[in-house]
Design a protein around this motif. Sequence first.
Motif, PDB file in Angstrom:
ATOM      1  N   ARG A   1       4.303 -13.117  -8.746  1.00  0.00           N
ATOM      2  CA  ARG A   1       3.827 -11.997  -7.923  1.00  0.00           C
ATOM      3  C   ARG A   1       4.823 -11.818  -6.782  1.00  0.00           C
ATOM      4  NH1 ARG A   1      -1.327 -10.152  -6.177  1.00  0.00           N
ATOM      5  NH2 ARG A   1      -0.973  -8.330  -4.856  1.00  0.00           N
ATOM      6  N   ALA A   2       5.525 -10.693  -6.752  1.00  0.00           N
ATOM      7  CA  ALA A   2       6.564 -10.444  -5.756  1.00  0.00           C
ATOM      8  C   ALA A   2       5.957  -9.729  -4.554  1.00  0.00           C
ATOM      9  CB  ALA A   2       7.691  -9.598  -6.356  1.00  0.00           C
ATOM     10  N   THR A   3       5.988 -10.362  -3.384  1.00  0.00           N
ATOM     11  CA  THR A   3       5.423  -9.763  -2.165  1.00  0.00           C
ATOM     12  C   THR A   3       6.449  -9.618  -1.045  1.00  0.00           C
ATOM     13  OG1 THR A   3       4.716 -11.949  -1.415  1.00  0.00           O
ATOM     14  CG2 THR A   3       3.122 -10.642  -2.670  1.00  0.00           C
TER      15      THR A   3
ATOM     16  N   ALA B   1      -3.698  -7.260 -11.553  1.00  0.00           N
ATOM     17  CA  ALA B   1      -2.531  -8.139 -11.568  1.00  0.00           C
ATOM     18  C   ALA B   1      -2.846  -9.461 -12.266  1.00  0.00           C
ATOM     19  CB  ALA B   1      -2.047  -8.392 -10.144  1.00  0.00           C
ATOM     20  N   GLU B   2      -4.041  -9.993 -12.047  1.00  0.00           N
ATOM     21  CA  GLU B   2      -4.427 -11.247 -12.696  1.00  0.00           C
ATOM     22  C   GLU B   2      -4.521 -11.083 -14.212  1.00  0.00           C
ATOM     23  OE1 GLU B   2      -7.996 -12.669 -10.985  1.00  0.00           O
ATOM     24  OE2 GLU B   2      -7.118 -13.095  -9.011  1.00  0.00           O
TER      25      GLU B   2
ATOM     26  N   LEU C   1       6.693  -4.882 -13.150  1.00  0.00           N
ATOM     27  CA  LEU C   1       5.491  -4.062 -13.272  1.00  0.00           C
ATOM     28  C   LEU C   1       4.903  -3.834 -11.893  1.00  0.00           C
ATOM     29  CD1 LEU C   1       5.336  -6.477 -15.731  1.00  0.00           C
ATOM     30  CD2 LEU C   1       3.727  -4.771 -16.585  1.00  0.00           C
ATOM     31  N   ALA C   2       4.649  -2.583 -11.569  1.00  0.00           N
ATOM     32  CA  ALA C   2       3.980  -2.212 -10.321  1.00  0.00           C
ATOM     33  C   ALA C   2       2.604  -1.648 -10.678  1.00  0.00           C
ATOM     34  CB  ALA C   2       4.800  -1.183  -9.547  1.00  0.00           C
ATOM     35  N   LEU C   3       1.561  -2.431 -10.442  1.00  0.00           N
ATOM     36  CA  LEU C   3       0.207  -2.072 -10.843  1.00  0.00           C
ATOM     37  C   LEU C   3      -0.538  -1.442  -9.674  1.00  0.00           C
ATOM     38  CD1 LEU C   3      -0.509  -5.424 -12.695  1.00  0.00           C
ATOM     39  CD2 LEU C   3       0.470  -3.325 -13.641  1.00  0.00           C
ATOM     40  N   ARG C   4      -1.259  -0.369  -9.960  1.00  0.00           N
ATOM     41  CA  ARG C   4      -1.915   0.401  -8.901  1.00  0.00           C
ATOM     42  C   ARG C   4      -3.424   0.389  -9.096  1.00  0.00           C
ATOM     43  NH1 ARG C   4       1.826   3.945  -6.507  1.00  0.00           N
ATOM     44  NH2 ARG C   4       0.085   5.096  -5.630  1.00  0.00           N
TER      45      ARG C   4
ATOM     46  N   TRP D   1       0.860  -1.186   0.000  1.00  0.00           N
ATOM     47  CA  TRP D   1       0.000   0.000   0.000  1.00  0.00           C
ATOM     48  C   TRP D   1       0.893   1.231   0.000  1.00  0.00           C
ATOM     49  CZ3 TRP D   1      -0.577   4.216   3.214  1.00  0.00           C
ATOM     50  CH2 TRP D   1      -1.677   5.038   2.952  1.00  0.00           C
ATOM     51  N   MET D   2       0.695   2.093  -1.001  1.00  0.00           N
ATOM     52  CA  MET D   2       1.445   3.344  -1.103  1.00  0.00           C
ATOM     53  C   MET D   2       0.495   4.451  -1.561  1.00  0.00           C
ATOM     54  SD  MET D   2       5.057   2.077  -2.835  1.00  0.00           S
ATOM     55  CE  MET D   2       4.266   1.825  -4.419  1.00  0.00           C
ATOM     56  N   GLY D   3      -0.466   4.774  -0.714  1.00  0.00           N
ATOM     57  CA  GLY D   3      -1.525   5.683  -1.130  1.00  0.00           C
ATOM     58  C   GLY D   3      -2.599   4.935  -1.890  1.00  0.00           C
ATOM     59  N   ASP D   4      -2.195   4.105  -2.850  1.00  0.00           N
ATOM     60  CA  ASP D   4      -3.056   3.146  -3.538  1.00  0.00           C
ATOM     61  C   ASP D   4      -2.534   1.747  -3.237  1.00  0.00           C
ATOM     62  OD1 ASP D   4      -4.744   4.999  -4.793  1.00  0.00           O
ATOM     63  OD2 ASP D   4      -3.301   5.315  -6.414  1.00  0.00           O
ATOM     64  N   HIS D   5      -3.348   0.757  -3.529  1.00  0.00           N
ATOM     65  CA  HIS D   5      -2.883  -0.622  -3.422  1.00  0.00           C
ATOM     66  C   HIS D   5      -2.011  -0.947  -4.625  1.00  0.00           C
ATOM     67  CE1 HIS D   5      -5.323  -1.835   0.059  1.00  0.00           C
ATOM     68  NE2 HIS D   5      -6.209  -0.975  -0.409  1.00  0.00           N
ATOM     69  N   VAL D   6      -0.916  -1.649  -4.394  1.00  0.00           N
ATOM     70  CA  VAL D   6       0.075  -1.917  -5.435  1.00  0.00           C
ATOM     71  C   VAL D   6       0.376  -3.401  -5.485  1.00  0.00           C
ATOM     72  CG1 VAL D   6       2.420  -1.448  -6.259  1.00  0.00           C
ATOM     73  CG2 VAL D   6       1.104   0.368  -5.138  1.00  0.00           C
ATOM     74  N   ALA D   7       0.391  -3.962  -6.677  1.00  0.00           N
ATOM     75  CA  ALA D   7       0.805  -5.350  -6.902  1.00  0.00           C
ATOM     76  C   ALA D   7       2.023  -5.336  -7.812  1.00  0.00           C
ATOM     77  CB  ALA D   7      -0.322  -6.155  -7.542  1.00  0.00           C
ATOM     78  N   VAL D   8       3.084  -6.026  -7.418  1.00  0.00           N
ATOM     79  CA  VAL D   8       4.332  -6.044  -8.179  1.00  0.00           C
ATOM     80  C   VAL D   8       4.477  -7.397  -8.864  1.00  0.00           C
ATOM     81  CG1 VAL D   8       6.838  -5.841  -8.081  1.00  0.00           C
ATOM     82  CG2 VAL D   8       5.405  -4.424  -6.590  1.00  0.00           C
ATOM     83  N   LEU D   9       4.639  -7.364 -10.176  1.00  0.00           N
ATOM     84  CA  LEU D   9       4.880  -8.568 -10.968  1.00  0.00           C
ATOM     85  C   LEU D   9       6.297  -8.520 -11.515  1.00  0.00           C
ATOM     86  CD1 LEU D   9       1.572  -8.842 -13.068  1.00  0.00           C
ATOM     87  CD2 LEU D   9       2.103  -9.890 -10.864  1.00  0.00           C
TER      88      LEU D   9
END
Length: 418
Positions: free
Chosen positions: A281-283, A265-266, A251-254, A152-160
């Motif tokens: 998916r990098a967490t 992300a999916e 890729l960092a998707l917001r 979470w960075m202001g928005d939710h973020v998923a990193v691929l």
Amino acid sequence: SHARFCETLMRWLVGVECPAQVITTTAHLDRSEAERLWEEGVDRGRVGGPLLELEREFAGEMAAASLHLTQYVVWAPRSARGDGVPFGSGLLGAAVRASRADAERVLDAALRLARDSGLEVTAPEPADIDEQLLQGSLLGCAEAAASSRGLWMGDHVAVLAVTALPPDVDHGDVVDVLQRARASGTCSLHLVPARQEVVRRSLRRHRSSLRTSLREGRGDVDAEVALADADRLQAELAAGNATGLQLALTLALRARTRTECEESAERVGALLTGRGFAVVRATVPGLLPALAAAPGMAPLRRSLQLTTDAVAARLLPVLGTPFSDPGQLIVGTNLRTGATAYLSVWTRSNHNALLVGSSGAGKSTAAKTMLARHCMAGATAVVLDPDSEYEPLITLLGGSYVDLADTSINPLAVGRDL
């Protein structure tokens, strides 16, 4: 044309001989703003009525279905070893700080080579860097949190992170994925020069492994093809026609909500996997995945791939074609990249356009579309219509239509009064 642009850009990036990061930020366009800008380009004295309303709605729909791409290149001098592995790519790695003189030298070289390559680039001011490039990244956000469920960075973020490349990839594939997934966020492609002896040594090991498999009867047709490709690549490296480098695609998707972020992300992961990429998916650990996509930071070690500049050119997340200038007229969708296509004949060297296609491919529809939008922008058109199919369009545009079935016109005839 897009392929030529990517190859020119790659020659520039490799020519600077410094670790580089190509960053593309994607964001959804505002429909109402697109409609307002469209109206500003319309000559209301020439057209009105239902065509005006239909074209306004079309411009808004294209904006809602498109992404706005902004492209940056970040140079990171002294950030990697000679084998192309960045110092900070591992969990325990530490980045090496470059001096201001190093940065200025690289920037001057990049600007000079860009001019020589025919590229238009701009070095942003420090304030612009903070506002445009760092905003939305881990380096520019006021608060951030990480967990096994995501960031979470202001928005939710998923990193691929891409951990393996497909056997074949086309120019524009990454842009096509971003467009079709309608994903907002950041796409980061790290490009790190590697010593050529490192590349050749890795290639020799690969060739030796393939030969052993074939000799022992464990190989197949794919192994034979791979060995032929490796032999050809070795010859290109020896002749200086190819350059080896390390690359990493992240890729960092917001999204505003966790659900939207997961769905984005999916979609992106499925599209990349369908093209042969291996994606994870990098967490963990912590905020390191988000740093991998941040400007000037090191990529994740597991996503580093040793390849050549020819492959890297096909992975560039950039859009550069003669149909990508939003200042021109909308003509449809670019089937290669999934992006909105723009074209005005006034930007061509001779103001001509040739439409080529098989029967039923849409040549007449394209011609009528271009005619209508050029006229709505203020152009005056004369149509020679032997099949009498342009009358409805000319009527909507408010023009005069003469049926050649009733009137014979010879544009080359000399008038009686001359």
